[in-house]
Design a protein around this motif. Structure first.
Motif, PDB file in Angstrom:
ATOM      1  N   UNK A  59      82.956  -8.976 -24.343  1.00 46.44           N
ATOM      2  CA  UNK A  59      81.791  -7.365 -24.436  1.00 46.44           C
ATOM      3  C   UNK A  59      82.345  -6.391 -23.227  1.00 46.44           C
ATOM      4  N   UNK A  60      81.802  -5.667 -23.538  1.00 51.56           N
ATOM      5  CA  UNK A  60      81.984  -4.314 -22.219  1.00 51.56           C
ATOM      6  C   UNK A  60      81.640  -4.762 -21.454  1.00 51.56           C
ATOM      7  N   UNK A  61      82.010  -4.160 -20.321  1.00 49.33           N
ATOM      8  CA  UNK A  61      81.757  -4.729 -19.024  1.00 49.33           C
ATOM      9  C   UNK A  61      80.787  -3.728 -18.125  1.00 49.33           C
ATOM     10  N   UNK A  62      80.198  -3.801 -17.533  1.00 52.28           N
ATOM     11  CA  UNK A  62      79.081  -2.964 -16.886  1.00 52.28           C
ATOM     12  C   UNK A  62      78.912  -2.086 -15.985  1.00 52.28           C
ATOM     13  N   UNK A  63      78.608  -0.994 -15.517  1.00 50.65           N
ATOM     14  CA  UNK A  63      79.084   0.286 -14.218  1.00 50.65           C
ATOM     15  C   UNK A  63      78.576  -0.637 -12.909  1.00 50.65           C
ATOM     16  N   UNK A  64      79.308  -0.198 -12.386  1.00 48.97           N
ATOM     17  CA  UNK A  64      79.562  -0.357 -10.930  1.00 48.97           C
ATOM     18  C   UNK A  64      79.224   1.016 -10.150  1.00 48.97           C
ATOM     19  N   UNK A  65      77.905  -0.015  -8.958  1.00 50.94           N
ATOM     20  CA  UNK A  65      76.973   2.035  -8.024  1.00 50.94           C
ATOM     21  C   UNK A  65      78.637   1.602  -7.016  1.00 50.94           C
ATOM     22  N   UNK A  66      78.545   3.015  -6.340  1.00 40.36           N
ATOM     23  CA  UNK A  66      79.112   2.638  -6.041  1.00 40.36           C
ATOM     24  C   UNK A  66      79.188   2.231  -4.185  1.00 40.36           C
ATOM     25  N   UNK A  67      77.875   1.703  -3.784  1.00 41.76           N
ATOM     26  CA  UNK A  67      78.016   0.841  -3.091  1.00 41.76           C
ATOM     27  C   UNK A  67      78.466  -0.886  -3.209  1.00 41.76           C
ATOM     28  N   UNK A  68      79.099  -1.059  -4.115  1.00 43.15           N
ATOM     29  CA  UNK A  68      79.804  -2.058  -4.502  1.00 43.15           C
ATOM     30  C   UNK A  68      81.387  -1.921  -4.677  1.00 43.15           C
ATOM     31  N   UNK A  69      81.868  -0.893  -5.142  1.00 43.07           N
ATOM     32  CA  UNK A  69      83.237  -0.161  -5.129  1.00 43.07           C
ATOM     33  C   UNK A  69      83.260  -0.100  -2.925  1.00 43.07           C
TER      34      UNK A  69
END
Length: 137
Positions: A59-69
């Motif tokens: 499955x494709x990965x979901x996108x991260x948000x800046x706070x997670x990075x």
């Protein structure tokens, strides 16, 4: 002692994986695990016993948000000793939403003059290896 640093998706699958890793003694709620709002993806392997062949459905990965990075980089900064880690293995697909130089940023935070680096990637390899080499100099 080896430590696992990762993004871990949300949802039932992410919770199950977190629980399995906790049972193995991993520090699930420390600074090196970042639970994401995106669900944990599923990878299914279908094995043909007659031919010993296998097919993977990923499955494709979901996108991260800046706070997670930012949380990942902060966790690395808190956990890595000043002279870097003994060994660094960077593996897996970088999820959408991470910067193009993700692996380089990780190597710059974690590598020191004696760090052994293993990269399982063909994406942005040059920057990460340069960062590891810079730590030696």
């Amino acid at each position: 002692a080896p430590r696992l640093c990762m993004f871990l998706g949300s949802g039932r699958e992410g919770d199950m994986l977190a629980n399995l890793l906790r049972q193995r003694g991993e520090e699930a709620d420390g600074p090196l695990w970042v639970r994401t709002a995106a669900p944990c993806r599923i990878c299914t392997t279908i094995v043909d016993l007659a031919t010993d062949g296998a097919t993977e459905i990923v499955e494709p990965s979901g996108s991260l948000v800046a706070a997670e990075w930012d949380a990942m980089l902060s966790g690395l900064g808190a956990a890595v000793p000043p002279d870097g880690v003994e060994a660094l293995a960077i593996m897996g697909t970088a999820p959408p939403g991470t910067p193009a130089d993700m692996y380089e940023q990780i190597a710059r935070r974690a590598a020191g003059p004696r760090t052994k680096v293993l990269m399982d990637s063909v994406v942005n390899l040059t920057g990460a290896l340069r960062a590891a080499a810079d730590a030696v100099c």
